[in-house]
Write a protein that holds these residues in place. Structure first.
Motif, PDB file in Angstrom:
ATOM      1  N   LEU A  78       1.197  -0.852   0.068  1.00 15.20           N
ATOM      2  CA  LEU A  78      -0.014  -0.025   0.403  1.00 15.20           C
ATOM      3  C   LEU A  78       0.522   1.467  -0.214  1.00 15.20           C
ATOM      4  CD1 LEU A  78      -2.496   1.578   0.316  1.00 15.20           C
ATOM      5  CD2 LEU A  78      -2.418   1.050   2.886  1.00 15.20           C
ATOM      6  N   LEU A  79       0.140   1.845  -0.673  1.00 14.94           N
ATOM      7  CA  LEU A  79       1.230   3.040  -1.046  1.00 14.94           C
ATOM      8  C   LEU A  79       0.197   4.620  -0.793  1.00 14.94           C
ATOM      9  CD1 LEU A  79       4.101   2.352  -3.582  1.00 14.94           C
ATOM     10  CD2 LEU A  79       4.527   3.183  -1.913  1.00 14.94           C
ATOM     11  N   HIS A  80       1.156   5.338   0.325  1.00 12.56           N
ATOM     12  CA  HIS A  80      -0.186   6.269   0.462  1.00 12.56           C
ATOM     13  C   HIS A  80      -0.116   7.788  -0.727  1.00 12.56           C
ATOM     14  CE1 HIS A  80       2.277   9.337   1.542  1.00 12.56           C
ATOM     15  NE2 HIS A  80       3.053   8.116   2.051  1.00 12.56           N
ATOM     16  N   GLY A  81      -1.324   8.239  -0.568  1.00  7.77           N
ATOM     17  CA  GLY A  81      -1.663   9.678  -1.564  1.00  7.77           C
ATOM     18  C   GLY A  81      -0.820  10.890  -0.709  1.00  7.77           C
ATOM     19  N   GLY A  82      -1.621  12.109  -1.326  1.00 14.99           N
ATOM     20  CA  GLY A  82      -0.922  12.929  -0.520  1.00 14.99           C
ATOM     21  C   GLY A  82      -0.106  13.852  -1.293  1.00 14.99           C
ATOM     22  N   ALA A  83      -0.338  14.228  -2.991  1.00 13.24           N
ATOM     23  CA  ALA A  83       0.241  14.707  -3.619  1.00 13.24           C
ATOM     24  C   ALA A  83       1.786  15.067  -3.676  1.00 13.24           C
ATOM     25  CB  ALA A  83      -0.231  15.832  -4.151  1.00 13.24           C
ATOM     26  N   TRP A  84       2.500  13.735  -3.079  1.00 10.35           N
ATOM     27  CA  TRP A  84       4.438  13.548  -2.420  1.00 10.35           C
ATOM     28  C   TRP A  84       4.442  14.184  -1.501  1.00 10.35           C
ATOM     29  CZ3 TRP A  84       2.374  14.041  -7.979  1.00 10.35           C
ATOM     30  CH2 TRP A  84       2.299  12.689  -8.571  1.00 10.35           C
ATOM     31  N   ARG A  85       3.386  15.339  -1.324  1.00  9.21           N
ATOM     32  CA  ARG A  85       4.030  16.535  -0.500  1.00  9.21           C
ATOM     33  C   ARG A  85       4.121  16.036   1.080  1.00  9.21           C
ATOM     34  NH1 ARG A  85      -0.028  19.508  -4.083  1.00  9.21           N
ATOM     35  NH2 ARG A  85       1.150  20.908  -5.177  1.00  9.21           N
ATOM     36  N   ALA A  86       5.174  16.612   2.114  1.00  8.14           N
ATOM     37  CA  ALA A  86       5.575  15.748   3.232  1.00  8.14           C
ATOM     38  C   ALA A  86       4.536  15.792   4.422  1.00  8.14           C
ATOM     39  CB  ALA A  86       6.488  17.507   3.338  1.00  8.14           C
ATOM     40  N   PRO A  87       3.237  17.084   4.020  1.00  9.12           N
ATOM     41  CA  PRO A  87       2.468  16.853   5.066  1.00  9.12           C
ATOM     42  C   PRO A  87       1.609  15.651   5.269  1.00  9.12           C
ATOM     43  CG  PRO A  87       2.701  19.075   4.100  1.00  9.12           C
ATOM     44  CD  PRO A  87       3.201  18.421   3.222  1.00  9.12           C
ATOM     45  N   TYR A  88       1.513  14.524   3.878  1.00 16.86           N
ATOM     46  CA  TYR A  88       0.971  13.750   3.572  1.00 16.86           C
ATOM     47  C   TYR A  88       1.516  12.167   4.004  1.00 16.86           C
ATOM     48  CZ  TYR A  88      -2.796  17.568   2.798  1.00 16.86           C
ATOM     49  OH  TYR A  88      -3.627  18.332   2.361  1.00 16.86           O
ATOM     50  N   GLY A 130       7.775  16.094  -0.758  1.00 14.46           N
ATOM     51  CA  GLY A 130       8.008  16.889  -1.365  1.00 14.46           C
ATOM     52  C   GLY A 130       9.637  17.533   0.390  1.00 14.46           C
ATOM     53  N   PRO A 131      10.486  18.430   0.026  1.00 14.24           N
ATOM     54  CA  PRO A 131      11.114  18.831   0.768  1.00 14.24           C
ATOM     55  C   PRO A 131      10.500  19.814   2.448  1.00 14.24           C
ATOM     56  CG  PRO A 131      11.587  19.750  -0.704  1.00 14.24           C
ATOM     57  CD  PRO A 131      10.121  18.618  -0.962  1.00 14.24           C
ATOM     58  N   ALA A 157       1.593  28.788   2.127  1.00 14.23           N
ATOM     59  CA  ALA A 157       2.321  28.259   1.272  1.00 14.23           C
ATOM     60  C   ALA A 157       1.892  26.786   0.217  1.00 14.23           C
ATOM     61  CB  ALA A 157       3.664  28.758   0.298  1.00 14.23           C
ATOM     62  N   VAL A 158       1.978  26.405  -0.130  1.00 15.09           N
ATOM     63  CA  VAL A 158       1.517  24.738  -0.701  1.00 15.09           C
ATOM     64  C   VAL A 158       2.710  24.388  -1.047  1.00 15.09           C
ATOM     65  CG1 VAL A 158       0.781  22.739  -2.899  1.00 15.09           C
ATOM     66  CG2 VAL A 158      -0.770  25.378  -2.624  1.00 15.09           C
ATOM     67  N   PRO A 159       2.557  23.103  -0.226  1.00 19.27           N
ATOM     68  CA  PRO A 159       4.370  23.047   0.421  1.00 19.27           C
ATOM     69  C   PRO A 159       5.047  21.649  -1.504  1.00 19.27           C
ATOM     70  CG  PRO A 159       2.812  21.785   1.982  1.00 19.27           C
ATOM     71  CD  PRO A 159       2.313  22.527   0.962  1.00 19.27           C
ATOM     72  N   ARG A 160       6.020  22.035  -1.713  1.00 16.27           N
ATOM     73  CA  ARG A 160       6.101  21.469  -3.289  1.00 16.27           C
ATOM     74  C   ARG A 160       5.799  19.794  -3.002  1.00 16.27           C
ATOM     75  NH1 ARG A 160      12.665  21.931  -4.284  1.00 16.27           N
ATOM     76  NH2 ARG A 160      12.621  19.565  -4.397  1.00 16.27           N
ATOM     77  N   ALA A 161       5.606  19.376  -3.720  1.00 13.41           N
ATOM     78  CA  ALA A 161       5.857  18.432  -4.461  1.00 13.41           C
ATOM     79  C   ALA A 161       6.519  17.021  -4.796  1.00 13.41           C
ATOM     80  CB  ALA A 161       4.711  17.679  -5.236  1.00 13.41           C
ATOM     81  N   GLY A 162       7.358  15.841  -3.620  1.00 18.84           N
ATOM     82  CA  GLY A 162       7.908  15.025  -3.852  1.00 18.84           C
ATOM     83  C   GLY A 162       9.896  15.161  -4.496  1.00 18.84           C
ATOM     84  N   ARG A 163      10.442  14.434  -4.105  1.00 21.17           N
ATOM     85  CA  ARG A 163      11.695  14.528  -4.319  1.00 21.17           C
ATOM     86  C   ARG A 163      12.370  13.810  -5.509  1.00 21.17           C
ATOM     87  NH1 ARG A 163      13.780  14.764   1.968  1.00 21.17           N
ATOM     88  NH2 ARG A 163      15.886  14.473   1.118  1.00 21.17           N
ATOM     89  N   TRP A 164      13.478  14.525  -6.545  1.00 23.80           N
ATOM     90  CA  TRP A 164      13.724  13.721  -6.980  1.00 23.80           C
ATOM     91  C   TRP A 164      15.175  13.354  -7.042  1.00 23.80           C
ATOM     92  CZ3 TRP A 164      11.953  11.529 -11.849  1.00 23.80           C
ATOM     93  CH2 TRP A 164      12.992  11.626 -12.316  1.00 23.80           C
ATOM     94  N   PRO A 165      15.825  12.301  -6.853  1.00 22.79           N
ATOM     95  CA  PRO A 165      15.476  11.159  -7.555  1.00 22.79           C
ATOM     96  C   PRO A 165      14.405  10.127  -5.946  1.00 22.79           C
ATOM     97  CG  PRO A 165      16.981  11.128  -6.764  1.00 22.79           C
ATOM     98  CD  PRO A 165      16.964  12.157  -6.353  1.00 22.79           C
ATOM     99  N   GLU A 166      14.554  10.842  -4.669  1.00 23.12           N
ATOM    100  CA  GLU A 166      14.252  10.668  -3.621  1.00 23.12           C
ATOM    101  C   GLU A 166      13.417   9.393  -3.698  1.00 23.12           C
ATOM    102  OE1 GLU A 166      17.413  12.981  -2.088  1.00 23.12           O
ATOM    103  OE2 GLU A 166      16.002  13.417  -3.358  1.00 23.12           O
ATOM    104  N   THR A 167      12.144  10.292  -4.134  1.00 23.79           N
ATOM    105  CA  THR A 167      11.103   9.804  -3.634  1.00 23.79           C
ATOM    106  C   THR A 167      10.542   7.901  -4.527  1.00 23.79           C
ATOM    107  OG1 THR A 167       9.841  11.424  -3.485  1.00 23.79           O
ATOM    108  CG2 THR A 167       8.259  10.176  -4.529  1.00 23.79           C
ATOM    109  N   ALA A 225       2.138  16.698 -10.218  1.00 23.07           N
ATOM    110  CA  ALA A 225       3.692  15.998 -11.490  1.00 23.07           C
ATOM    111  C   ALA A 225       4.581  17.611 -11.947  1.00 23.07           C
ATOM    112  CB  ALA A 225       2.336  15.828 -12.444  1.00 23.07           C
ATOM    113  N   VAL A 226       4.252  18.626 -11.824  1.00 21.41           N
ATOM    114  CA  VAL A 226       5.516  19.082 -12.370  1.00 21.41           C
ATOM    115  C   VAL A 226       6.446  19.778 -11.259  1.00 21.41           C
ATOM    116  CG1 VAL A 226       5.777  21.001 -13.235  1.00 21.41           C
ATOM    117  CG2 VAL A 226       4.081  20.204 -14.097  1.00 21.41           C
ATOM    118  N   GLN A 227       5.979  19.945 -10.212  1.00 24.06           N
ATOM    119  CA  GLN A 227       6.990  19.895  -9.303  1.00 24.06           C
ATOM    120  C   GLN A 227       7.919  18.345  -8.821  1.00 24.06           C
ATOM    121  OE1 GLN A 227       4.723  21.239  -5.907  1.00 24.06           O
ATOM    122  NE2 GLN A 227       3.217  23.223  -7.801  1.00 24.06           N
ATOM    123  N   LEU A 228       6.973  17.375  -9.409  1.00 26.30           N
ATOM    124  CA  LEU A 228       7.476  16.113  -8.516  1.00 26.30           C
ATOM    125  C   LEU A 228       9.153  15.710  -9.434  1.00 26.30           C
ATOM    126  CD1 LEU A 228       8.031  13.274  -7.139  1.00 26.30           C
ATOM    127  CD2 LEU A 228       5.875  12.535  -9.299  1.00 26.30           C
TER     128      LEU A 228
END
Length: 396
Positions: free
Chosen positions: A55-65, A92-93, A142-152, A265-268
């Motif tokens: 199971l992989l959770h959602g939350g737009a790849w953002r840290a608060p989720y 996200g960082p 502000a909306v947190p940045r989504a994801g960490r490339w390449p760590e995610t 997705a663009v931020q990821l």
């Protein structure tokens, strides 16, 4: 994170997030970072082999989720007779670096950094931790940045590759872990069958589940490429029985056009300037066909990840020659798919059981078949009624 869509969407989100987190039976690290952990839920009910649901959770790849908001779903699936591995990963960082985990298996190399850079990268991460409600330096609110490339992507690949060994440790009662429920070595863990694994995930997690099943489609030079069988590609994931993606952000081009989750997705992928080079390595629609049986469960009234995203992915799969089953739930938005109080979760469990090869009253997980039985057939359910009749839940 609900999009504009009226009181129903807000009520659905409130219900999904209104459940208290359910502690896992066992929590294990799969890497050195504090976010590189997996929560394991032992199967309840049934007596035979239990499929493993990753199971992989959602939350737009953002840290608060994080994974805790899907822990009630994980517990619900365990109640259906599945074993569940709920994977945390770097998102996200956040504002600070939280350091490295120190409780990895003794003598085991758990680093994912090597000399092979990720596409378009130097191979080094940004070093930030993944907690906090906003990126460092962002204005309040502000909306947190989504994801960490390449760590995610590093984390998802590493977790999936190491799950069979982690399950083996739990079954043998070995290794260090945080035990909160059924302990390691308990007979319940002996039922878990990593050879019968179904990937599932919600929203951004649905994208990651589809991506994890498509790593053999990545270019050989990619740090995440996996050739398939153990020992052939530097990784040895379990043999996936299928993927059940829940409202996945599965077609990045469509998601970008619609501005899904504030352009997550663009931020990821690191922003518009990195988009063209990284899209082929991350977009589910670009990694078809996978040859892995796939079902997409989608709320027909989802305003967060609109059905057009799912339809675009299914259309891309059809063009690539891969059948994908699309199950549309009438009157259902984004969050009932992970809400154990919602009838939609029974549909999710039914689709997982179907791909695992489980039938009500049968405790077995057959070997892989041709996988073309009902995969291309669209489904449509009323989201207000369960797909199962009482007593027909898998594992009961």
């Amino acid at each position: 994170m609900a999009a504009a869509g009226g009181g129903d969407a807000e009520a659905e989100e409130a219900s999904a997030f209104g459940h208290a987190p359910v502690p896992a039976d066992v929590c294990l690290p799969y890497g050195p970072h504090p976010d590189q952990v997996v929560d394991l839920y032992a199967p309840r009910g049934g007596t035979g082999p239990a499929p493993l649901v990753v199971l992989l959770h959602g939350g737009a790849w953002r840290a608060p989720y994080d994974r805790h908001h899907v822990s009630p779903l994980a517990a619900r699936l365990a109640g259906y007779g599945f074993a569940v591995a709920s994977v945390e990963y770097r998102r996200g960082p956040g504002p600070t670096d939280r350091g490295s985990r120190t409780d990895g298996a003794p003598g085991e190399d758990i680093s994912v950094t090597d000399d092979l850079p990720a596409p378009g990268e130097s191979g080094t991460g940004n070093g930030n931790g993944s907690t906090g409600a906003a990126q460092a330096g962002s204005p309040p609110g502000a909306v947190p940045r989504a994801g960490r490339w390449p760590e995610t992507f590093d984390d998802v690949a590493l977790a999936v590759d190491r799950l069979p060994a982690l399950i083996g440790r739990v079954q043998a009662g070995e290794g260090r872990s945080a035990v909160r429920g059924i302990p390691q070595g308990d007979p319940a863990w002996a039922r878990v069958d990593p050879a019968c694994t179904v990937l599932t995930g919600h929203s951004a997690g649905g994208h990651l589940a589809l991506w994890a099943a498509a790593r053999h489609r990545l270019p050989v030079g990619s740090r995440w490429h996996c050739a398939g069988p153990p020992g052939t590609g530097g990784c040895s994931p379990p043999p996936f029985r299928g993927v059940v993606a829940l409202a996945p952000i599965a077609d990045f081009t469509t998601a970008r056009r619609l501005g899904v989750c504030s352009d997550a997705a663009v931020q990821l992928l690191g922003g518009p300037e990195e988009w063209p080079a990284r899209l082929p390595y991350a977009d589910n629609a670009a990694l078809l066909p996978t040859g892995v049986r796939t079902t997409v469960v989608q709320g027909a009234t989802d305003a967060d990840v609109p059905p057009d995203v799912a339809r675009a992915f299914v259309a891309a799969a059809e063009r690539a020659g891969q059948p994908v089953r699309l199950v549309l739930l009438d009157g259902v938005g984004h969050f009932p798919l992970i809400d154990p109080a919602a009838p939609a979760v029974a549909v999710v469990a039914d689709e997982i059981a179907r791909l695992a090869g489980r039938e009500p009253g049968r405790d077995s997980c057959p070997g892989p078949g041709p996988g073309r039985d009902r995969d291309s057939e669209p489904g449509r359910h009323s989201g207000r009624e369960p797909a199962h009749q009482p007593g027909s839940e898998p594992g009961h």
